[in-house]
Design an enzyme around this catalytic site. Structure first.
Site, mmCIF file in Angstrom:
data_model
loop_
_atom_site.group_PDB
_atom_site.id
_atom_site.type_symbol
_atom_site.label_atom_id
_atom_site.label_comp_id
_atom_site.label_asym_id
_atom_site.label_seq_id
_atom_site.Cartn_x
_atom_site.Cartn_y
_atom_site.Cartn_z
ATOM 1 N N SER A 160 38.789 31.026 38.828
ATOM 2 C CA SER A 160 39.170 32.314 39.545
ATOM 3 C C SER A 160 37.905 32.993 39.944
ATOM 4 O O SER A 160 38.016 33.219 41.386
ATOM 5 C CB SER A 160 40.052 33.004 38.621
ATOM 6 O OG SER A 160 41.291 32.371 38.088
ATOM 7 N N SER A 215 36.070 24.520 37.326
ATOM 8 C CA SER A 215 36.348 25.101 36.036
ATOM 9 C C SER A 215 36.355 24.280 34.905
ATOM 10 O O SER A 215 36.865 23.202 35.023
ATOM 11 C CB SER A 215 37.677 25.829 36.233
ATOM 12 O OG SER A 215 38.181 26.255 35.094
ATOM 13 N N GLY A 216 35.562 24.606 33.868
ATOM 14 C CA GLY A 216 35.344 23.913 32.858
ATOM 15 C C GLY A 216 36.342 23.177 32.012
ATOM 16 O O GLY A 216 36.713 22.120 31.581
ATOM 17 N N THR A 265 24.572 38.312 30.812
ATOM 18 C CA THR A 265 23.860 37.386 29.962
ATOM 19 C C THR A 265 24.936 35.989 30.434
ATOM 20 O O THR A 265 26.186 36.141 29.825
ATOM 21 C CB THR A 265 23.625 37.862 28.623
ATOM 22 O OG1 THR A 265 22.986 39.005 28.834
ATOM 23 C CG2 THR A 265 23.040 36.701 27.710
ATOM 24 N N CYS A 303 50.231 29.810 35.850
ATOM 25 C CA CYS A 303 50.020 31.310 36.293
ATOM 26 C C CYS A 303 51.211 31.892 36.648
ATOM 27 O O CYS A 303 51.406 33.165 36.672
ATOM 28 C CB CYS A 303 48.913 31.307 37.204
ATOM 29 S SG CYS A 303 47.631 30.006 37.049
HETATM 30 C C1 LIG Z 1 43.442 24.940 41.631
HETATM 31 C C2 LIG Z 1 43.076 25.944 40.861
HETATM 32 N N1 LIG Z 1 42.169 27.068 41.301
HETATM 33 C C3 LIG Z 1 41.831 27.661 40.358
HETATM 34 C C4 LIG Z 1 42.233 28.029 38.978
HETATM 35 C C5 LIG Z 1 41.801 29.101 38.004
HETATM 36 O O1 LIG Z 1 40.798 28.443 37.329
HETATM 37 P P1 LIG Z 1 40.436 29.342 35.860
HETATM 38 O O2 LIG Z 1 41.595 29.319 35.134
HETATM 39 O O3 LIG Z 1 39.249 28.555 35.343
HETATM 40 O O4 LIG Z 1 40.217 30.693 36.159
HETATM 41 C C6 LIG Z 1 43.133 27.010 38.566
HETATM 42 C C7 LIG Z 1 43.646 27.109 37.250
HETATM 43 O O5 LIG Z 1 44.789 26.695 36.797
HETATM 44 C C8 LIG Z 1 43.785 25.917 39.321
HETATM 45 O O6 LIG Z 1 44.515 25.353 38.880
#
Ligand SMILES: Cc1ncc(COP(=O)(O)O)c(C=O)c1O
Length: 395
Positions: A70, A198-199, A236, A323
């Protein structure tokens, strides 16, 4: 539990866990400190940067660590918008099926005076390159098109869109959060200027990610403060999480082809099984999708109930994206591919992982069949459909 929600998050793998514990025990210093413990932390941080960079064909100086996908999306878009504004360019192009981290950032920029064009997708959930081309203007400051969709798994023509943007000198961002570690990603070959990852989508920890920024493209910080990340992201560094993410990505890339082949085979078995359920339909393109993604609509039922009953049967699934669940709005992605509201409500996402077995797939097909039949038996909508008082949307 049969875990089929790997698009929401993956279990933190052994490799990542071990790397993180070792880092916490041995490299716990502040990487900005000049003394030995600090320098030990700085060393592993830079090694992690190199590993992340090499997984996507970038160089280490082009990687900035963030708190996740995000933040990377927000920073990429806001930074390109700020650069555009300086050059008198205030038009932003994206697609209707982006993650909310992109869509909501664009909506916020719209309130700040930018104009946003959201290119539609076809019924298979893929954006047409010609439609992106048609949306471009003289004052376009950024094109942002996701690599792989998080709900229906569709893979977008990123390389071609990147080429188009390169020809017109428009920065091109791709949200590759669902793609990295699962399908080949190469920022050079695919003409990508900005990329988010994203990890926790490839067995690394949550709360850590990275933004790739092509050398020469200015980057503006979202978070002001110290000089970490070459002044582009204050705070940090979360060294253990970064090291865990890098270890997980290295592992995912080393086994990517074999994992993808296995997942693809199981995915297709699951699709074939679920298609036997009457009035069901696969969402998203059959081939151009992530190896582990299955997404279906079942007419006459509610996705939320389906999910809860599957949970009772020991299957962890998702309806829409994690989400958006919690809200009653149907998924914007399913609406964008032309599913009407009532059908979009009856959706189920099952996302496979490297630990998914054939036996789990067989059990899942049976469980979904039972739960769909049970819910339909109680559904007034289904009764109307059966009596011919209402037309089926899915034949
Ligand atoms: C396509 C996509 N973008 C962004 C995100 C957000 O990532 P994060 O959860 O690491 O903030 C997600 C998480 O589900 C995602 O699937």
């Amino acid at each position: 539990m049969i875990y089929l929600d790997n698009a929401a998050t993956t279990k933190t793998g052994q490799v990542a866990q071990q790397a993180m514990v070792a880092c916490m025990e041995e490299c716990w210093g502040n990487p900005s400190s000049l003394h030995t413990p600090g320098q030990r932390a700085a060393e592993v941080l830079e090694r992690a940067r190199e590993e992340i960079a090499s997984a996507i064909g970038a160089s280490a100086q082009e990687i900035y660590f963030t708190s996740g996908g995000s933040e990377a999306d927000n920073q990429a878009i806001r930074s390109a918008a700020a650069l555009g504004r300086r050059q008198g360019k205030t038009h932003l192009v994206s697609t209707a099926i982006e993650h909310h981290a992109v869509l909501h950032t664009l909506a916020a920029l719209e309130k700040e005076g930018f104009t946003v064009t959201l290119v539609p997708v076809d019924e298979s959930g893929i954006v047409k390159v010609a439609d992106v081309e048609a949306a471009l203007r003289e004052d376009t400051a950024l094109v942002s098109v996701m690599f792989a969709n998080n709900e229906i798994g569709t893979l977008q023509p990123v390389e071609e869109i990147g080429r188009l943007c390169r020809e017109r000198k428009i920065p091109f961002h791709t949200d590759a959060v669902q793609a990295v570690g699962h399908v080949p990603v190469d920022v050079e070959q695919q003409n990508i200027d900005l990329l988010s990852l994203s990890g926790h989508k490839f067995h690394g920890p949550r709360g850590v990610g990275a933004l790739y920024v092509r050398r020469g493209l200015p980057l503006f910080p979202l978070i002001e403060g110290g000089a970490q990340e070459r002044g582009k992201r204050a705070g940090t560094e979360n060294t253990p999480a970064i090291v865990g993410m890098a270890a997980a990505l290295k592992e995912a890339c080393a086994h990517r082809e074999e994992n993808a082949a296995r997942e693809r085979k199981l995915r297709d078995q699951l699709i074939a099984g679920l298609e036997q359920i009457p009035h069901s339909a696969l969402n998203g393109d059959r081939e151009r999708r992530l190896p582990g993604n299955v997404n279906f609509c079942f007419e006459g039922i509610e996705g939320e109930s389906l999910l809860l009953l599957l949970d009772d049967k020991g299957i962890a699934a998702s309806s829409g994206s994690a989400c958006t669940s919690g809200s009653l709005d149907p998924s914007h992605v399913l609406l964008a591919i032309g599913r009407p509201h009532e059908v979009a409500h009856g959706s189920l996402r099952l996302t496979l992982g490297e630990e998914t077995t054939e036996e789990e797939i067989t059990k899942t097909i049976q469980a979904v069949e039972e739960v769909v039949a049970y819910l339909r038996a109680m559904s007034p909508v289904w009764r109307q459909l059966q009596k011919g008082e209402r037309a089926y949307v899915i034949q």
